[in-house]
Design a protein around this motif. Structure first.
Motif, mmCIF file in Angstrom:
data_model
loop_
_atom_site.group_PDB
_atom_site.id
_atom_site.type_symbol
_atom_site.label_atom_id
_atom_site.label_comp_id
_atom_site.label_asym_id
_atom_site.label_seq_id
_atom_site.Cartn_x
_atom_site.Cartn_y
_atom_site.Cartn_z
ATOM 1 N N TRP A 91 -4.537 9.220 -0.415
ATOM 2 C CA TRP A 91 -4.395 7.778 -0.201
ATOM 3 C C TRP A 91 -5.695 7.035 -0.451
ATOM 4 O O TRP A 91 -5.696 5.886 -0.852
ATOM 5 C CB TRP A 91 -3.853 7.481 1.197
ATOM 6 C CG TRP A 91 -4.749 7.937 2.310
ATOM 7 C CD1 TRP A 91 -4.748 9.171 2.894
ATOM 8 C CD2 TRP A 91 -5.759 7.203 2.969
ATOM 9 N NE1 TRP A 91 -5.709 9.247 3.859
ATOM 10 C CE2 TRP A 91 -6.352 8.043 3.928
ATOM 11 C CE3 TRP A 91 -6.238 5.907 2.835
ATOM 12 C CZ2 TRP A 91 -7.379 7.643 4.749
ATOM 13 C CZ3 TRP A 91 -7.273 5.507 3.662
ATOM 14 C CH2 TRP A 91 -7.829 6.370 4.609
ATOM 15 N N LYS A 92 -6.839 7.703 -0.223
ATOM 16 C CA LYS A 92 -8.126 7.036 -0.421
ATOM 17 C C LYS A 92 -8.410 6.773 -1.900
ATOM 18 O O LYS A 92 -9.241 5.950 -2.222
ATOM 19 C CB LYS A 92 -9.262 7.880 0.154
ATOM 20 C CG LYS A 92 -9.196 8.032 1.667
ATOM 21 C CD LYS A 92 -10.373 8.797 2.193
ATOM 22 C CE LYS A 92 -10.253 10.258 1.844
ATOM 23 N NZ LYS A 92 -11.264 11.100 2.466
ATOM 24 N N VAL A 138 0.844 -1.204 0.000
ATOM 25 C CA VAL A 138 0.000 0.000 0.000
ATOM 26 C C VAL A 138 0.877 1.250 0.000
ATOM 27 O O VAL A 138 0.630 2.190 -0.755
ATOM 28 C CB VAL A 138 -0.972 0.016 1.197
ATOM 29 C CG1 VAL A 138 -1.598 1.387 1.394
ATOM 30 C CG2 VAL A 138 -2.056 -1.011 1.008
ATOM 31 N N ASN A 139 1.892 1.261 0.832
ATOM 32 C CA ASN A 139 2.809 2.408 0.864
ATOM 33 C C ASN A 139 3.537 2.570 -0.462
ATOM 34 O O ASN A 139 3.733 3.686 -0.944
ATOM 35 C CB ASN A 139 3.801 2.281 2.014
ATOM 36 C CG ASN A 139 3.248 2.829 3.298
ATOM 37 O OD1 ASN A 139 3.166 4.035 3.466
ATOM 38 N ND2 ASN A 139 2.832 1.943 4.196
ATOM 39 N N LYS A 140 3.923 1.466 -1.069
ATOM 40 C CA LYS A 140 4.596 1.517 -2.356
ATOM 41 C C LYS A 140 3.679 2.136 -3.418
ATOM 42 O O LYS A 140 4.086 3.019 -4.164
ATOM 43 C CB LYS A 140 5.000 0.092 -2.749
ATOM 44 C CG LYS A 140 5.892 -0.017 -3.937
ATOM 45 C CD LYS A 140 6.327 -1.476 -4.058
ATOM 46 C CE LYS A 140 6.833 -1.807 -5.421
ATOM 47 N NZ LYS A 140 7.156 -3.221 -5.542
ATOM 48 N N ASN A 172 3.710 6.173 -5.276
ATOM 49 C CA ASN A 172 3.756 6.339 -6.727
ATOM 50 C C ASN A 172 2.566 7.132 -7.272
ATOM 51 O O ASN A 172 2.324 7.132 -8.473
ATOM 52 C CB ASN A 172 3.802 4.967 -7.421
ATOM 53 C CG ASN A 172 5.125 4.282 -7.209
ATOM 54 O OD1 ASN A 172 6.160 4.930 -7.109
ATOM 55 N ND2 ASN A 172 5.096 2.971 -7.122
ATOM 56 N N THR A 173 1.815 7.818 -6.417
ATOM 57 C CA THR A 173 0.613 8.529 -6.876
ATOM 58 C C THR A 173 0.839 10.012 -7.097
ATOM 59 O O THR A 173 -0.099 10.719 -7.436
ATOM 60 C CB THR A 173 -0.535 8.380 -5.861
ATOM 61 O OG1 THR A 173 -0.129 8.980 -4.635
ATOM 62 C CG2 THR A 173 -0.927 6.927 -5.673
#
Length: 115
Positions: A64-65, A52-54, A58-59
């Motif tokens: 995060w949602k 999830v952190n990876k 990369n966003t």
């Protein structure tokens, strides 16, 4: 050099966070899920902590949602706003809560009876 085996000692304490709407609980739950393991909440879940952190990193600053992954979609459409870091309650129930140190819900009090 001598290597020491990694031993993880778990405590027997589980914290319950009763998430009241519009009090910052979504942000708190999300921050905990991105920074700690064993966080289980309907607004942040860390069972897939590393990946999830990876994906989140990369966003390019997208919330995060809104991270899209294989669990974002369902057969008949889209679970809007859900991903492996923000899991639907039905999936949380399926995964179970045995490995959770922090449980956070924004639900009616009756949902807490399962614990």
């Amino acid at each position: 050099t001598t290597s020491v085996p990694y031993i993880k000692i778990r405590n027997n304490i589980t914290f319950g966070h009763i998430h009241m709407a519009k009090t910052g609980g979504t942000s708190l739950n999300g921050i905990f899920a991105l920074n700690y393991e064993h966080v289980c909440g309907n607004k942040g879940y860390s069972y897939d902590y590393f990946q999830v952190n990876k994906r989140f990193n990369n966003t390019n600053g997208k919330p995060w949602k809104n991270v899209k992954d294989s669990t974002t979609f369902k057969r008949n459409g889209i679970y809007r706003g859900y991903n492996r870091g923000r899991v639907k309650s039905q999936i949380m129930d399926e995964i179970g809560y045995e490995d959770c140190d922090w449980i956070s819900f924004e639900h009616k009090y009756s949902e807490w009876q399962k614990f």
